[in-house]
Enzyme design. Structure first.
Site, PDB file in Angstrom:
ATOM      1  CD  GLU A 136      -3.046  -1.004   2.215  1.00  0.00           C
ATOM      2  OE1 GLU A 136      -4.238  -1.187   1.896  1.00  0.00           O
ATOM      3  OE2 GLU A 136      -2.683  -0.763   3.388  1.00  0.00           O
ATOM      4  CB  CYS A 386       0.464   6.747  11.702  1.00  0.00           C
ATOM      5  SG  CYS A 386       1.983   6.130  12.449  1.00  0.00           S
TER       6      CYS A 386
END
Length: 428
Positions: A136, A386
Site C-alpha cells: 500500500e 499511521c
C-alpha cells in the site's frame, strides 16, 4: 547476467530441455509430449523494465545495443523527467533505437488493484507487483502540497504490537523498481509530468514510512532514493525525503553517511521495559544504543532535527512520568517529536488516550524546549493512517471471500483478477 537485465519484469522462462535431432542412428524415440515440445522451443526473455534502473544501468543497456553514450541521458529524461511510457513518443531518440527499445523494454508501473479516497483528501492505493504480491502507498495532502508515504517491504518482520503491518509477516523486500514505481504511479494519478518545480508540485515530499523497515532493505532503498533525487529526472529535493526506522542501529550510521536524508525514528517509549514489550527490536538494539546512533547521525543539527515518532497508547506510554523520561532520554539529540494518537485497527488491543492527556504530555515536552505537535489522524476512515497499513495477499483475500460467500454474507471486496505483470502507462 548483463547489468541491464537486473530489473526485468520477471525471470526468463526456463530454456532447458531435451535436444531432439532430425536424424538418429539409434531407435526412434516416442513422440514428444506437449510439455517437451514447448520446452524445446526457445522463449523470448522478459522485457526489461526501465523504471528502477540507475543511470549506469541504462547506459550499460544502451551500450549493449551499440548506442552512443549521450543516448543514456536522453532516455533518462524521457523515463524519469517526462514520465513517458510510449517509446514512439520519445522523439529525440532515433527511430531504430525506439524500435529496439519497444521490442526489448517497457516503462511500467505497479498495477493499481484498488484506490480509496478519504473524507480528508487522503488517497490510498493497493499496488500489485509482477509476482502477485501487493503493498500500500498513501498520499497525505497538506494545503497545496503533500507527502507520499511509500512502502519498502511486503509485510514486515518487526511485529510491533500497535502496528497493523506487523500482523502481516514479511514476504519479501521491494526492489528499487517497485519503490520508485510507487512514486511514479502517484504522479500519474496527479498528472505531475513532466517533473514540476518544487514550488508547484502536489507530491512535494516522500516519507519512507509505509509497510516494512527501510533499513532492512537498505540496498534497494538507497538505489531508489538515488533515482528520486536525480535533478535531471524526478528531482525530489534531499531535504524533502524522510526515512523512518524502528531503530536498526548499525544501519542508521550508514544511512546518514551515504544518503543524508532526513531521519525519523519510531520511538514510542522512553523506557526499555516498555519498548521491549511493544517493539521487540528494542531487545536487540536497546534505547542507549539507539540514542548513541542518533547523536552521531551526520547532518543532525538544530536546523535539521531528527524526528521522534511517538504513538500515544492509553495506559502504556502516556503518563507525565513517561514525558519526563522522554526528555531525559533524548538529551543531546537535536530533535523534535510527532505525537500520534493511536489509530485503531481490528484486534489491536490498544486504545487512544483522551485528547486532554495527549495535550498535557505535549505541554511537558514543549516546556522543556521541544517542538511536539499532535499529529491528527489522516485517512483513518480508509485505514490509511499511521500504523493501519496492511496488504493481504491474494490467497488470504480469496480465502476470506470464499468464507463470506459460504456464510451467505455479501462481499464487495472479492480479489480482483489482474495480470501478474506491471501495468504500462498511466494509472487508471
Amino acid at each position: 547476467m548483463p547489468l541491464h537485465r537486473v530489473e526485468a519484469l520477471g525471470e526468463p522462462q526456463d530454456r532447458t530441455g531435451k535436444t531432439f535431432s532430425g536424424r538418429t542412428n539409434g531407435p526412434i524415440s516416442s513422440p514428444l509430449t506437449d510439455t517437451e515440445r514447448r520446452m524445446s522451443i526457445p522463449q523470448n526473455p522478459a522485457p526489461v523494465n526501465l523504471v528502477g534502473l540507475s543511470r549506469e544501468e541504462i547506459a550499460a543497456l544502451l551500450r549493449d545495443m551499440g548506442e552512443k553514450p549521450f543516448r543514456a541521458k536522453q532516455l533518462w529524461h524521457w523515463v524519469y523527467h517526462r514520465g513517458e511510457t510510449d517509446f514512439s513518443a520519445m522523439t529525440t531518440l532515433g527511430t531504430p533505437l525506439r524500435a529496439k527499445l519497444a521490442e526489448t523494454c517497457v516503462v511500467a508501473r505497479p498495477h493499481v488493484v484498488r484506490e480509496q479516497r478519504s473524507e480528508d483528501g487522503t488517497r490510498k492505493w493497493l499496488l500489485r507487483f509482477p509476482d502477485g504480491n501487493e503493498a500500500e502507498t498513501v498520499y497525505i495532502p497538506e494545503d497545496d502540497r503533500g507527502a507520499l508515504c511509500v512502502s519498502s517491504q511486503v509485510g514486515c518482520t518487526l511485529t510491533c504490537r500497535f502496528c497493523h503491518t506487523g500482523t502481516q509477516l514479511l514476504v519479501r523486500n521491494l526492489t528499487a523498481h517497485e519503490i520508485v514505481g510507487q512514486f511514479m504511479a502517484a504522479r500519474d494519478a496527479y498528472g505531475e509530468w513532466p517533473s514540476p518545480t518544487d514550488e508547484s508540485r502536489q507530491l512535494s515530499n516522500i516519507v519512507l514510512m509505509g509497510m516494512g523497515e527501510p533499513l532492512y532493505n537498505y540496498d534497494n532503498v538507497a538505489k531508489a532514493i538515488g533515482i528520486l533525487l536525480d535533478n535531471e529526472g524526478i528531482a525530489v529535493s534531499r531535504r524533502r525525503i524522510t526515512l523512518s526506522t524502528s531503530g536498526v542501529v548499525p544501519m542508521i550510521r550508514r544511512c546518514g553517511a551515504e544518503l543524508g536524508v532526513n531521519l525519523a525514528v519510531s520511538l514510542h517509549a522512553a523506557r526499555d521495559e516498555i519498548r521491549d514489550e511493544i517493539m521487540p527490536i528494542n531487545r536487540k538494539y536497546p534505547l542507549a544504543e539507539l540514542m548513541a546512533a542518533c547523536r552521531e547521525y551526520p547532518g543532525a543539527s538544530n536546523a535539521r532535527r531528527i524526528t521522534f515518532e511517538y504513538v500515544m497508547l492509553k495506559g502504556v506510554n502516556d503518563s507525565e512520568a513517561d514525558a519526563r523520561a522522554l526528555i531525559k532520554l533524548v538529551e543531546g539529540v537535536p530533535c523534535k517529536f510527532n505525537l500520534i494518537p493511536f489509530n485503531p485497527w481490528p484486534g489491536s488491543g490498544f486504545e487512544c488516550p483522551p485528547i486532554r492527556h495527549i495535550e498535557r504530555f505535549a505541554n511537558i515536552l514543549f516546556e522543556a524546549g521541544y517542538t511536539a505537535p499532535i499529529r491528527m489522524p489522516r485517512g483513518r476512515d480508509i485505514l490509511a493512517a499511521c500504523g493501519q497499513l496492511r496488504s493481504d495477499s491474494l490467497r488470504e483475500r480469496a480465502s476470506l471471500h470464499k468464507a463470506r460467500l459460504a456464510a451467505g454474507v455479501a462481499d464487495d471486496h472479492a480479489p480482483a483478477a489482474a495480470p501478474l505483470a506491471d501495468t504500462p502507462g498511466a494509472v487508471a
